[in-house]
Design a protein around this motif. Sequence first.
Motif, PDB file in Angstrom:
ATOM      1  N   THR A   3     -67.759  34.369 -22.129  1.00 49.42           N
ATOM      2  CA  THR A   3     -68.295  34.278 -20.776  1.00 49.42           C
ATOM      3  C   THR A   3     -68.807  35.625 -20.272  1.00 49.42           C
ATOM      4  OG1 THR A   3     -66.107  34.643 -19.827  1.00 49.42           O
ATOM      5  CG2 THR A   3     -66.812  32.343 -20.167  1.00 49.42           C
ATOM      6  N   HIS A   4     -68.650  36.679 -21.060  1.00 48.99           N
ATOM      7  CA  HIS A   4     -69.115  38.004 -20.661  1.00 48.99           C
ATOM      8  C   HIS A   4     -70.551  38.202 -21.131  1.00 48.99           C
ATOM      9  CE1 HIS A   4     -65.159  39.166 -19.363  1.00 48.99           C
ATOM     10  NE2 HIS A   4     -64.669  38.689 -20.488  1.00 48.99           N
ATOM     11  N   ARG A   5     -71.410  38.546 -20.189  1.00 47.36           N
ATOM     12  CA  ARG A   5     -72.806  38.798 -20.522  1.00 47.36           C
ATOM     13  C   ARG A   5     -73.061  40.288 -20.396  1.00 47.36           C
ATOM     14  NH1 ARG A   5     -76.739  34.359 -18.114  1.00 47.36           N
ATOM     15  NH2 ARG A   5     -77.314  34.046 -20.254  1.00 47.36           N
ATOM     16  N   LYS A   6     -73.929  40.777 -21.234  1.00 54.00           N
ATOM     17  CA  LYS A   6     -74.302  42.175 -21.167  1.00 54.00           C
ATOM     18  C   LYS A   6     -75.149  42.405 -19.911  1.00 54.00           C
ATOM     19  CE  LYS A   6     -76.471  45.826 -23.778  1.00 54.00           C
ATOM     20  NZ  LYS A   6     -77.199  46.189 -24.971  1.00 54.00           N
ATOM     21  N   VAL A   7     -74.784  43.401 -19.142  1.00 59.68           N
ATOM     22  CA  VAL A   7     -75.523  43.736 -17.929  1.00 59.68           C
ATOM     23  C   VAL A   7     -76.852  44.367 -18.330  1.00 59.68           C
ATOM     24  CG1 VAL A   7     -75.508  45.176 -15.859  1.00 59.68           C
ATOM     25  CG2 VAL A   7     -73.403  44.105 -16.632  1.00 59.68           C
ATOM     26  N   ASP A  41     -80.403  40.147  -9.261  1.00 61.21           N
ATOM     27  CA  ASP A  41     -79.662  39.334 -10.217  1.00 61.21           C
ATOM     28  C   ASP A  41     -80.325  39.445 -11.598  1.00 61.21           C
ATOM     29  OD1 ASP A  41     -81.919  37.652 -10.166  1.00 61.21           O
ATOM     30  OD2 ASP A  41     -80.953  36.168  -8.893  1.00 61.21           O
ATOM     31  N   GLU A  42     -79.721  38.832 -12.590  1.00 56.04           N
ATOM     32  CA  GLU A  42     -80.209  38.931 -13.968  1.00 56.04           C
ATOM     33  C   GLU A  42     -81.650  38.424 -14.103  1.00 56.04           C
ATOM     34  OE1 GLU A  42     -79.213  37.134 -18.376  1.00 56.04           O
ATOM     35  OE2 GLU A  42     -77.579  37.322 -16.947  1.00 56.04           O
ATOM     36  N   THR A  43     -81.959  37.313 -13.480  1.00 57.89           N
ATOM     37  CA  THR A  43     -83.309  36.751 -13.566  1.00 57.89           C
ATOM     38  C   THR A  43     -84.338  37.711 -12.974  1.00 57.89           C
ATOM     39  OG1 THR A  43     -82.443  34.501 -13.449  1.00 57.89           O
ATOM     40  CG2 THR A  43     -84.774  34.799 -12.899  1.00 57.89           C
ATOM     41  N   THR A  44     -84.025  38.263 -11.822  1.00 57.16           N
ATOM     42  CA  THR A  44     -84.939  39.208 -11.177  1.00 57.16           C
ATOM     43  C   THR A  44     -85.101  40.462 -12.020  1.00 57.16           C
ATOM     44  OG1 THR A  44     -84.301  38.362  -9.010  1.00 57.16           O
ATOM     45  CG2 THR A  44     -85.366  40.527  -9.067  1.00 57.16           C
TER      46      THR A  44
END
Length: 71
Positions: A3-7, A41-44
Amino acid sequence: MNTHRKVISSPCIRNCCLDQAEICLGCFRSLSEIIGWGQADETTRRIILENTSRRRDAYREKYNVYRNSLR
């Protein structure tokens, strides 16, 4: 399941210089993208990175800069 995503890290290379259109010639982000990065956020952030890639390619084309001489 992981569940950990790379920032997504900032593309800043600490070589800030804004052109007349307020685009940094170091990382190719707009001033508003630089200011908003910390809250994005990640998408942006992915959209911003796509924008920087497009701007970097356009800059290289316009000024005939070789790919290996810029990040």
